[in-house]
Write an enzyme that holds these catalytic residues in place. Sequence first.
Site, PDB file in Angstrom:
ATOM      1  N   PRO A 267       0.792  -1.242   0.000  1.00 31.19           N
ATOM      2  CA  PRO A 267       0.000   0.000   0.000  1.00 31.19           C
ATOM      3  C   PRO A 267       0.820   1.286   0.000  1.00 31.19           C
ATOM      4  CG  PRO A 267       0.102  -0.883   2.201  1.00 31.19           C
ATOM      5  CD  PRO A 267       0.820  -1.875   1.330  1.00 31.19           C
ATOM      6  N   CYS A 386       8.406 -10.675   3.000  1.00 30.86           N
ATOM      7  CA  CYS A 386       7.918 -10.792   4.379  1.00 30.86           C
ATOM      8  C   CYS A 386       7.712 -12.273   4.714  1.00 30.86           C
ATOM      9  CB  CYS A 386       6.643  -9.993   4.590  1.00 30.86           C
ATOM     10  SG  CYS A 386       5.276 -10.426   3.477  1.00 30.86           S
TER      11      CYS A 386
END
Length: 435
Positions: A267, A386
């Site tokens: 984002p 991640c």
Amino acid sequence: MAQSVNTRDLILEILLQITRDGEYSHIALKNALDQYQYLEKQERAFITRVVNGTLERMIELDYIINQFSKVKVNKMKPVIRTILRSAVYQLKYMDSVPPSAACNEAVRLAAKRGFGNLKGFVNGILRNISRNLKDLTFPSGKDKISDLSVRYSLPEWILKQWMSEYDEETVCAMAEDFLKEKPVTVRFWPDRISKEELLLLLKKENVRVSEEPSVPYALNLSGFDYLMKLKSFQMGYYQVQDISSMQAAEWASPKEGDYIIDVCAAPGGKALHLAQLLKGTGHVEARDLTEYKIGLIKENILRSGLTNIEAVQMDARIRDEASVGKADIVIADLPCSGLGVLGRKPDLKYKMTPKIQKELVKLQREILSVAAEYVKPGGTLVYSTCTIHREENEANAEWFAREHPQFHLLRDGQRLPGREPGDGFYLAKFARQES
């Protein structure tokens, strides 16, 4: 007058969207809480706790249910097993919920969803579990992987993979960390507001704050109702971002005037961080694949007030001729298995498979090869994920250095949950040779 909604009805619908329909937990939960903003803070907290808790503990919950049901969980109707899972979670992990309320509401939900004929089945299982909670037995000693799978609600294949890559103590530390309730971590902008001023403002907004010793511009927030309603958030004083993710911009070490491309930016946390570090100079192009993701980036850019960053819809797999050899820094934070963020996105452990992991490794290498072309001689490429899966991390970095000899690996590092603060995260920094 606001339309009333039963919180357990909403919990059931959210969980079905995730476990039956394949929606991501953070999206399903956010959409529901956005839609029902009028709910009291306590109700919203209850919804969040039960949804996330049921997902976090689902393997353990299924193990408990299977001890008391002749019909095993995987043979049940999706609605019934979801009702049972969330009710057992409340019975075992929420002392504030009376056992009678958890049982009665589950029976009501079954009837409301058209399974009136199964009210007795649901009631019998839950009453039996409630009476015998203290005497529940769990696997112990016979099969270590199976034991750990139930204890930590982790699929066995994930545990086997981790056991092959890390020692048992580290695996257990990570698994335990994923089950801990965590605050929301934000990165604030010191040039816009001092830490002291922000702490005072957050206190006025009744937000509990703890400082993050390892990162001076990071804060941990909790106790708030709806983040987007906070004036401090609306003013763009901070951006939600884990401290592990914050390291990407630090490793990139941007200089004023740099041109930066973030190929998978949504984002937008890393791209915004880099734009801030440029102090109004240079330019950051935050790219991503879909209109929805670009919308998320644009919202965050607008709230930040930054003018040296733009969002561009682009497929990272397709070579953009206009960008070849132009970027001082390229950030490649690529799609991955997400096994480093299970504490925030617990449904990922049920959606991911070894087959998907292998497909992701292939995708990562494809995007890396394209992104490398955008780095100018003497420029920097930062690769990050991640996850805590070596094939997606260290093995990919080794592959990239081998296949692209014009790049030199300067440093890399794996952050492990339970060992370092923040999410599980991998970073590799490459320098392109001068021409």
